[in-house]
Scaffold this active site. Sequence first.
Site, short mmCIF file in Angstrom:
data_model
loop_
_atom_site.label_atom_id
_atom_site.label_comp_id
_atom_site.label_asym_id
_atom_site.label_seq_id
_atom_site.Cartn_x
_atom_site.Cartn_y
_atom_site.Cartn_z
N SER A 1 1.65 6.26 0.55
CA SER A 1 1.04 5.15 1.28
C SER A 1 1.75 3.87 0.88
CB SER A 1 -0.45 5.05 0.94
OG SER A 1 -1.00 3.82 1.41
N TYR B 1 -6.81 4.37 -5.66
CA TYR B 1 -6.08 5.00 -4.56
C TYR B 1 -4.59 4.64 -4.64
CZ TYR B 1 -4.61 6.00 0.26
OH TYR B 1 -3.95 6.46 1.35
#
Length: 244
Positions: A137, A149
């Site tokens: 990501s 995350y």
Amino acid sequence: MGLIRRDGTRLSRALVTGASSGIGAALAARLAGLGCEVVLTGRDEERLDGVATATGGRALAADLASSGGTERVAEAGAEADLVVHSAGIGWQGRLDAMPPERIGELVEVNLTALLRLTRALLPGLAERGGHLVVVSSIAAVGVREEAVYAATKAGVRAFAASLRHEGLRVTAVLPGAVRTPFFAGRDYARRFPRMVEADEVAAAALRGVRRERAEVFVPGWLTLPARIGGALPEMFHGLSRRFG
């Protein structure tokens, strides 16, 4: 038929994790359209069966956060020459508001399970000259209110780079905000950058495999801020704090 890399080699048997929705489901559809045999795995059995019906793939419901789940998926994907890691979960908010148990869950699903499954599949994949795709990501560069995350996705990116040094063909995909269940039930408040569709990420990922690209950013312009973040981290994070 199958996915043909620029050196002329053909990839025809794929294993896709996180295939029950989002990027994984989009990749499964595109690979099936190319004539690949696809093994699909995910935790949502009902949705996974729907993707398998639509693509003609083989569904295997499994929890990669357990060693038993890893073993079952590794056995099912033992002949794969293309392995796509798109399984992942997210959490958004300040770290001090994050339930402690969620930290371990994100690390286990997003990173540890990926490491463990890759290790199990690696001998055969390397012997066949196969290809590994990992969905990281843009958050891997460090973003506000996604600390855990972001840390897991940075780990995925570093893992991919390390495996390339060991001679494995690996493509890391770093998308921005994607219209997937990650954002279900909450608004995406930013007017910029725009949210992209899962199929756009899938298409870019497969182009990256064909061209044997080390990293693919989606949308492509995210390459620039990511490179600035690597070369001039203080400037990058200053701009990030200012503009989000």
